[in-house]
Motif scaffolding. Structure first.
Motif, short mmCIF file in Angstrom:
data_model
loop_
_atom_site.label_atom_id
_atom_site.label_comp_id
_atom_site.label_asym_id
_atom_site.label_seq_id
_atom_site.Cartn_x
_atom_site.Cartn_y
_atom_site.Cartn_z
N LEU A 97 -0.34 -27.15 -15.13
CA LEU A 97 0.24 -28.06 -15.56
C LEU A 97 -0.71 -29.47 -15.85
O LEU A 97 -0.44 -30.10 -16.85
CB LEU A 97 1.46 -28.36 -14.74
CG LEU A 97 2.75 -27.38 -14.74
CD1 LEU A 97 3.63 -27.45 -13.72
CD2 LEU A 97 3.14 -27.13 -16.11
N TYR A 121 9.64 -21.40 -9.17
CA TYR A 121 9.24 -22.49 -10.33
C TYR A 121 10.16 -23.70 -10.42
O TYR A 121 9.60 -24.81 -10.71
CB TYR A 121 9.15 -21.58 -11.56
CG TYR A 121 8.40 -20.73 -11.81
CD1 TYR A 121 7.24 -21.01 -12.22
CD2 TYR A 121 8.79 -19.15 -11.90
CE1 TYR A 121 6.17 -19.92 -12.44
CE2 TYR A 121 7.77 -18.31 -12.25
CZ TYR A 121 6.65 -18.55 -12.36
OH TYR A 121 5.47 -17.75 -12.57
N GLY A 125 9.01 -28.13 -10.50
CA GLY A 125 9.43 -28.96 -11.55
C GLY A 125 9.91 -28.36 -12.62
O GLY A 125 10.49 -29.20 -13.87
N PHE A 126 10.17 -26.88 -12.82
CA PHE A 126 10.77 -26.39 -13.89
C PHE A 126 12.30 -26.30 -13.65
O PHE A 126 12.69 -26.12 -12.54
CB PHE A 126 10.13 -24.98 -13.99
CG PHE A 126 8.82 -24.73 -14.59
CD1 PHE A 126 8.67 -24.49 -16.04
CD2 PHE A 126 7.65 -24.90 -13.66
CE1 PHE A 126 7.21 -24.35 -16.35
CE2 PHE A 126 6.45 -24.73 -14.13
CZ PHE A 126 6.18 -24.44 -15.38
N TYR A 145 9.76 -27.34 -18.35
CA TYR A 145 9.08 -28.02 -17.25
C TYR A 145 8.76 -29.46 -18.22
O TYR A 145 8.07 -29.36 -19.29
CB TYR A 145 7.51 -27.82 -16.95
CG TYR A 145 6.96 -28.68 -16.20
CD1 TYR A 145 6.81 -29.22 -14.90
CD2 TYR A 145 5.79 -29.64 -16.78
CE1 TYR A 145 6.31 -30.15 -14.13
CE2 TYR A 145 5.25 -30.66 -16.26
CZ TYR A 145 5.33 -30.89 -14.88
OH TYR A 145 4.47 -31.96 -14.25
N LYS A 147 7.29 -33.41 -17.99
CA LYS A 147 6.70 -34.33 -17.19
C LYS A 147 7.38 -35.68 -17.60
O LYS A 147 7.43 -36.08 -18.67
CB LYS A 147 5.12 -34.55 -17.40
CG LYS A 147 4.28 -35.71 -16.91
CD LYS A 147 4.18 -35.36 -15.35
CE LYS A 147 3.37 -36.29 -15.08
NZ LYS A 147 3.27 -36.42 -13.45
#
Length: 149
Positions: A97, A121, A125-126, A145, A147
């Motif tokens: 990532l 996962y 952050g998924f 995911y 960001k």
């Protein structure tokens, strides 16, 4: 132990052999799932190798946008059975990532996760998107995911 990320043409013959052997061990033999592993996507992908000396203990591939999904995706994520429970999978996915964000300048990654790994996962952050489905006779779920800026 060390990580490296290489394009397909940068892999040595030995590295390519080790990758294909390890993917066969985990996804075809261990999971009893006959499927065509060589899908043509390796040629366009980045390959993350996690090695302990010369032994390949972890692997994943980073697929460019448009190859599997509209977003960049991660796939063929694996840890050698004798190295599981050491949090190598978390470290490897986090590094992937980070590579996607800093080198490829993207902030969205989509995966097709085996359903039993949903919590793993999610912890990275998924978020699940859609409903579970079967892929190669194994329950999966699509996850995304994002960001945050």
């Amino acid at each position: 132990m060390y990580l490296s990320i290489k394009k397909f043409d940068e892999l040595s013959t030995r590295e390519l052999y080790d990758i294909l052997k390890k993917r066969e061990e985990v996804f075809i033999v261990e999971q009893k799932c006959p499927y065509p592993d060589c899908d043509g996507k390796d040629l366009e992908s980045y390959h993350m190798l996690y090695k302990d000396g010369e032994k390949l203990v972890g692997y994943l591939r980073i697929l460019p946008k448009g190859l599997s999904y509209d977003e960049i995706s991660l796939g063929r994520i694996l840890i050698d059975s004798s190295y599981r429970e050491q949090k190598l999978g978390s470290r490897m996915v986090k590094k992937a990532l980070e590579f996607v964000e800093t080198v490829l300048c993207e902030n969205r990654v989509r995966i097709s996760a085996q359903l039993y790994l949903l919590n793993f996962y999610s912890s990275l952050g998924f978020e699940s998107v859609g409903s579970p489905y079967e892929e190669d006779w194994i329950p999966h779920i699509e996850m995304l995911y994002k960001k945050e800026d």
